[in-house]
Write a protein that holds these residues in place. Structure first.
Motif, PDB file in Angstrom:
ATOM      1  N   ALA A  66      -1.909  11.848   1.740  1.00 46.54           N
ATOM      2  CA  ALA A  66      -2.348  13.200   1.362  1.00 46.54           C
ATOM      3  C   ALA A  66      -1.124  14.092   1.332  1.00 46.54           C
ATOM      4  O   ALA A  66      -0.293  14.056   2.246  1.00 46.54           O
ATOM      5  N   GLY A  67      -1.001  14.876   0.272  1.00 50.38           N
ATOM      6  CA  GLY A  67       0.158  15.751   0.163  1.00 50.38           C
ATOM      7  C   GLY A  67      -0.100  16.902  -0.788  1.00 50.38           C
ATOM      8  O   GLY A  67      -0.988  16.838  -1.638  1.00 50.38           O
ATOM      9  N   ASP A  68       0.693  17.949  -0.632  1.00 51.42           N
ATOM     10  CA  ASP A  68       0.633  19.079  -1.548  1.00 51.42           C
ATOM     11  C   ASP A  68       1.630  18.824  -2.667  1.00 51.42           C
ATOM     12  O   ASP A  68       2.796  18.497  -2.411  1.00 51.42           O
ATOM     13  N   THR A  69       1.184  18.972  -3.893  1.00 58.30           N
ATOM     14  CA  THR A  69       2.031  18.637  -5.037  1.00 58.30           C
ATOM     15  C   THR A  69       3.205  19.587  -5.215  1.00 58.30           C
ATOM     16  O   THR A  69       4.077  19.335  -6.050  1.00 58.30           O
ATOM     17  N   ASP A  70       3.263  20.681  -4.438  1.00 57.99           N
ATOM     18  CA  ASP A  70       4.442  21.542  -4.510  1.00 57.99           C
ATOM     19  C   ASP A  70       5.530  21.105  -3.536  1.00 57.99           C
ATOM     20  O   ASP A  70       6.616  21.672  -3.508  1.00 57.99           O
ATOM     21  N   GLY A  71       5.234  20.098  -2.703  1.00 57.43           N
ATOM     22  CA  GLY A  71       6.202  19.606  -1.738  1.00 57.43           C
ATOM     23  C   GLY A  71       6.178  20.310  -0.408  1.00 57.43           C
ATOM     24  O   GLY A  71       6.978  19.986   0.482  1.00 57.43           O
TER      25      GLY A  71
ATOM     26  N   ALA B 286       0.821  -1.218   0.000  1.00 61.78           N
ATOM     27  CA  ALA B 286       0.000   0.000   0.000  1.00 61.78           C
ATOM     28  C   ALA B 286       0.852   1.264   0.000  1.00 61.78           C
ATOM     29  O   ALA B 286       0.581   2.209  -0.749  1.00 61.78           O
ATOM     30  N   LYS B 287       1.872   1.281   0.820  1.00 67.51           N
ATOM     31  CA  LYS B 287       2.689   2.488   0.933  1.00 67.51           C
ATOM     32  C   LYS B 287       3.384   2.808  -0.381  1.00 67.51           C
ATOM     33  O   LYS B 287       3.402   3.965  -0.830  1.00 67.51           O
ATOM     34  N   THR B 288       3.940   1.781  -1.008  1.00 67.41           N
ATOM     35  CA  THR B 288       4.628   1.987  -2.286  1.00 67.41           C
ATOM     36  C   THR B 288       3.658   2.438  -3.367  1.00 67.41           C
ATOM     37  O   THR B 288       3.950   3.360  -4.143  1.00 67.41           O
ATOM     38  N   LEU B 289       2.499   1.805  -3.436  1.00 65.29           N
ATOM     39  CA  LEU B 289       1.526   2.159  -4.458  1.00 65.29           C
ATOM     40  C   LEU B 289       1.038   3.598  -4.287  1.00 65.29           C
ATOM     41  O   LEU B 289       0.954   4.357  -5.263  1.00 65.29           O
ATOM     42  N   LEU B 290       0.728   3.989  -3.065  1.00 61.29           N
ATOM     43  CA  LEU B 290       0.261   5.356  -2.824  1.00 61.29           C
ATOM     44  C   LEU B 290       1.336   6.376  -3.185  1.00 61.29           C
ATOM     45  O   LEU B 290       1.046   7.408  -3.795  1.00 61.29           O
ATOM     46  N   ARG B 291       2.578   6.093  -2.830  1.00 57.29           N
ATOM     47  CA  ARG B 291       3.652   7.026  -3.171  1.00 57.29           C
ATOM     48  C   ARG B 291       3.875   7.069  -4.676  1.00 57.29           C
ATOM     49  O   ARG B 291       4.138   8.136  -5.246  1.00 57.29           O
ATOM     50  N   ASP B 292       3.763   5.924  -5.348  1.00 53.21           N
ATOM     51  CA  ASP B 292       3.904   5.925  -6.809  1.00 53.21           C
ATOM     52  C   ASP B 292       2.823   6.778  -7.467  1.00 53.21           C
ATOM     53  O   ASP B 292       3.086   7.489  -8.453  1.00 53.21           O
ATOM     54  N   MET B 293       1.613   6.738  -6.936  1.00 54.92           N
ATOM     55  CA  MET B 293       0.534   7.554  -7.491  1.00 54.92           C
ATOM     56  C   MET B 293       0.800   9.041  -7.257  1.00 54.92           C
ATOM     57  O   MET B 293       0.583   9.872  -8.152  1.00 54.92           O
ATOM     58  N   PHE B 294       1.282   9.379  -6.072  1.00 57.73           N
ATOM     59  CA  PHE B 294       1.608  10.774  -5.762  1.00 57.73           C
ATOM     60  C   PHE B 294       2.714  11.270  -6.683  1.00 57.73           C
ATOM     61  O   PHE B 294       2.628  12.370  -7.256  1.00 57.73           O
ATOM     62  N   ASP B 295       3.753  10.467  -6.858  1.00 61.49           N
ATOM     63  CA  ASP B 295       4.857  10.867  -7.730  1.00 61.49           C
ATOM     64  C   ASP B 295       4.389  11.029  -9.178  1.00 61.49           C
ATOM     65  O   ASP B 295       4.835  11.943  -9.892  1.00 61.49           O
ATOM     66  N   ALA B 296       3.471  10.164  -9.621  1.00 61.44           N
ATOM     67  CA  ALA B 296       2.953  10.271 -10.991  1.00 61.44           C
ATOM     68  C   ALA B 296       2.163  11.560 -11.174  1.00 61.44           C
ATOM     69  O   ALA B 296       2.233  12.207 -12.228  1.00 61.44           O
TER      70      ALA B 296
ATOM     71  N   THR C  76       9.252  15.273  -0.237  1.00 64.09           N
ATOM     72  CA  THR C  76       9.645  15.217  -1.644  1.00 64.09           C
ATOM     73  C   THR C  76      10.753  16.203  -1.979  1.00 64.09           C
ATOM     74  O   THR C  76      11.437  16.044  -2.988  1.00 64.09           O
ATOM     75  N   GLY C  77      10.905  17.257  -1.177  1.00 63.77           N
ATOM     76  CA  GLY C  77      11.720  18.385  -1.587  1.00 63.77           C
ATOM     77  C   GLY C  77      10.942  19.225  -2.581  1.00 63.77           C
ATOM     78  O   GLY C  77       9.804  18.891  -2.948  1.00 63.77           O
ATOM     79  N   PRO C  78      11.508  20.344  -3.037  1.00 56.24           N
ATOM     80  CA  PRO C  78      10.815  21.175  -4.028  1.00 56.24           C
ATOM     81  C   PRO C  78      10.488  20.380  -5.286  1.00 56.24           C
ATOM     82  O   PRO C  78      11.372  19.781  -5.892  1.00 56.24           O
TER      83      PRO C  78
ATOM     84  N   ALA D 160      -3.336  15.667 -13.064  1.00 53.77           N
ATOM     85  CA  ALA D 160      -2.538  14.945 -12.072  1.00 53.77           C
ATOM     86  C   ALA D 160      -3.283  13.731 -11.532  1.00 53.77           C
ATOM     87  O   ALA D 160      -2.709  12.646 -11.359  1.00 53.77           O
ATOM     88  N   LEU D 161      -4.575  13.899 -11.261  1.00 55.29           N
ATOM     89  CA  LEU D 161      -5.371  12.780 -10.759  1.00 55.29           C
ATOM     90  C   LEU D 161      -5.474  11.661 -11.794  1.00 55.29           C
ATOM     91  O   LEU D 161      -5.436  10.472 -11.448  1.00 55.29           O
ATOM     92  N   GLU D 162      -5.600  12.030 -13.053  1.00 55.63           N
ATOM     93  CA  GLU D 162      -5.676  11.014 -14.100  1.00 55.63           C
ATOM     94  C   GLU D 162      -4.360  10.245 -14.221  1.00 55.63           C
ATOM     95  O   GLU D 162      -4.358   9.037 -14.487  1.00 55.63           O
ATOM     96  N   ALA D 163      -3.234  10.929 -13.997  1.00 54.54           N
ATOM     97  CA  ALA D 163      -1.946  10.236 -14.023  1.00 54.54           C
ATOM     98  C   ALA D 163      -1.848   9.248 -12.870  1.00 54.54           C
ATOM     99  O   ALA D 163      -1.336   8.126 -13.028  1.00 54.54           O
ATOM    100  N   ALA D 164      -2.333   9.650 -11.698  1.00 56.42           N
ATOM    101  CA  ALA D 164      -2.344   8.742 -10.553  1.00 56.42           C
ATOM    102  C   ALA D 164      -3.273   7.556 -10.804  1.00 56.42           C
ATOM    103  O   ALA D 164      -2.952   6.412 -10.442  1.00 56.42           O
ATOM    104  N   ALA D 165      -4.405   7.827 -11.419  1.00 51.13           N
ATOM    105  CA  ALA D 165      -5.357   6.753 -11.725  1.00 51.13           C
ATOM    106  C   ALA D 165      -4.742   5.717 -12.658  1.00 51.13           C
ATOM    107  O   ALA D 165      -4.986   4.506 -12.521  1.00 51.13           O
ATOM    108  N   ALA D 166      -3.923   6.174 -13.592  1.00 52.39           N
ATOM    109  CA  ALA D 166      -3.274   5.242 -14.522  1.00 52.39           C
ATOM    110  C   ALA D 166      -2.327   4.302 -13.779  1.00 52.39           C
ATOM    111  O   ALA D 166      -2.232   3.110 -14.101  1.00 52.39           O
ATOM    112  N   VAL D 167      -1.625   4.830 -12.780  1.00 54.91           N
ATOM    113  CA  VAL D 167      -0.728   3.992 -11.976  1.00 54.91           C
ATOM    114  C   VAL D 167      -1.530   2.933 -11.223  1.00 54.91           C
ATOM    115  O   VAL D 167      -1.135   1.761 -11.145  1.00 54.91           O
ATOM    116  N   ALA D 168      -2.669   3.337 -10.671  1.00 56.66           N
ATOM    117  CA  ALA D 168      -3.516   2.380  -9.953  1.00 56.66           C
ATOM    118  C   ALA D 168      -3.990   1.263 -10.877  1.00 56.66           C
ATOM    119  O   ALA D 168      -3.949   0.076 -10.512  1.00 56.66           O
ATOM    120  N   ARG D 169      -4.428   1.632 -12.068  1.00 59.27           N
ATOM    121  CA  ARG D 169      -4.909   0.613 -13.015  1.00 59.27           C
ATOM    122  C   ARG D 169      -3.809  -0.377 -13.364  1.00 59.27           C
ATOM    123  O   ARG D 169      -4.053  -1.585 -13.473  1.00 59.27           O
TER     124      ARG D 169
END
Length: 431
Positions: free
Chosen positions: A359-364, A14-24, A413-415, A266-275
């Protein structure tokens, strides 16, 4: 090709998948990826590049890499978000409370676009954070006045649209004024949206687009939240001297605006990772607003309905959402809307089995912290209890950052050099 839904949710990390979606989500909004298709044809005259926001330097660097002709310019970004540029000057300044560096940069940008002609083109690069970074107090106001008002607005619980309405009417550069200063040159504005609804008026407080709101609207917002207003600011608003550039103003005729990255993208990119992982994504919305803790409580109810009843979609699935919540700061903590959302979610879920979240802010940066957000697991409250942490006390004190840091569950994430607002993912692995 869409991946099949997994049959054994226990195989999901779960942790890896959620982080992969955030990064995407963050990667999808990188200027190097989304900006080049929107670059204009070379003008007959000069190309002047200006801009402001957390992505402004990365946007400027992308322009330089894809532009063979002559250009010059200046952009302002947050401290730590600068990147090397050869022809466009990059200035770093403070966010979310403006400082002298940002104010000086705004004045220099106004000077840079002075005296242009019809053959010239101004390329304006705007992204989240531009409202604080591009600060030019209206006549009669000081930088200290703007700093005080910004701090009060940030703590008030006002929405981003309300805050930016006030900012526009107390500025010498926002609310269409920058585009008016460029006249008669053409202005092309490229936007990375960080606001619910993607309204260009609210992205960086709309320096290059007309503003339909009035001084009276700004006054109503200030009075509604009980925000003390410097006398010079109240005079500016009550007299109407702070009025912005309105729709139909001929100085803005011919201006063009392009949204190059949005929260939905951004959400659609995360959704693609989930699929790809065999998890069905369910996008709840890209413009969700409200008090962070209230949104967390509501989202917990939806997640529990999925986990217990398989509605509105069966598990395994991930509930994705974006937008910008608010935090009314009443305690002594450091705030942060994403971690406050997540802590409220944790309290409401009460350790619900099979439910994880990030949950995170995409600006880091969540609030004023160099921390993007945090992650949550079914055992988070149990681990907190073992450390003597009381989640409700941390929530009451607006200290969710302290709570998740103590657990070692902060997401750093850093900047990121972009900003498409909040990212929330709730993974439900089983019914």
């Amino acid at each position: 090709m869409t991946a099949n839904r997994i049959t054994d949710p226990s195989t999901v990390n779960a942790k890896t998948l959620l982080r992969d979606m955030f990064d995407a989500a963050i990667t999808a909004a990188q200027p190097a990826r989304c900006l080049p298709p929107y670059l204009p044809d070379p003008p007959a005259g000069r190309l002047i590049v200006i801009g402001a926001g957390k992505a402004a330097a990365a946007m400027a660097q992308t322009v330089e890499r894809h532009w063979s002709g002559h250009l010059t310019g200046l952009v302002v970004t947050r401290y730590g978000y600068g990147v090397p540029c050869r022809r466009i000057e990059v200035i770093e300044a403070a966010h979310p409370v403006p400082d002298a560096a940002g104010s000086a940069a705004a004045r220099r940008i106004l000077d840079l676009v002075h005296g242009l002609d019809r053959a010239d083109l101004v390329l304006c690069l705007l992204s989240g954070g531009g409202s604080a970074l591009l600060t030019a107090p209206a006549p009669g106001l000081t930088l200290a006045d703007k700093q005080t008002l910004n701090q009060a607005l940030l703590k008030s619980g006002a929405t981003i649209a309300e805050m930016n309405c006030v900012r526009r009417h107390l500025s010498a550069i926002k609310g269409g004024r920058l585009a008016a200063a460029c006249h008669p040159a053409r202005v092309l504005t490229l936007l990375i949206s960080d606001v619910p609804g993607d309204d260009p008026t609210d992205i960086a407080s709309g320096p290059t687009v007309p503003d339909p709101t009035r001084c009276a609207d700004a006054l109503r917002i200030l009075d509604h939240y009980g925000i003390a207003v410097p006398e010079a600011a109240r005079t500016l608003l009550t007299s109407g001297a702070g009025e912005t550039v309105k729709p139909g103003d001929p100085r803005l005729a011919g201006g063009k605006v392009e949204l190059i990255a949005t929260p939905q993208l951004a959400l659609e990119a995360a959704a693609a990772v989930a699929r790809q992982a065999g998890i069905a994504p369910f996008i709840l919305g890209d413009s969700i607003e409200g008090e962070a803790r209230s949104v967390g409580t509501v989202m917990a109810g939806i997640a529990r309905q999925v986990a217990v009843h398989g509605q509105p979609t069966p598990a395994p699935c991930v509930l994705l959402s974006g937008g910008e919540t608010t935090v009314t700061v009443r305690g002594q903590g450091r705030g942060g809307r994403n971690v406050e959302f997540l802590l409220a979610l944790a309290v409401a879920l009460a350790g619900q089995p099979g439910v994880y979240a990030l949950a995170g802010d995409t600006d880091g940066m969540d609030g004023q912290e160099p921390i993007a957000g945090a992650w949550l697991a079914p055992d988070s409250l149990g681990r907190a209890a073992a450390l003597g942490l009381r989640p409700r006390d941390h929530l009451a004190d607006n200290d969710a950052h302290g709570f998740f840091q103590a657990l070692g569950d902060s997401v750093v994430t850093g900047p990121t050099l972009t900003n498409v607002n909040d990212f929330r993912a709730i993974l439900v692995t089983r019914v």
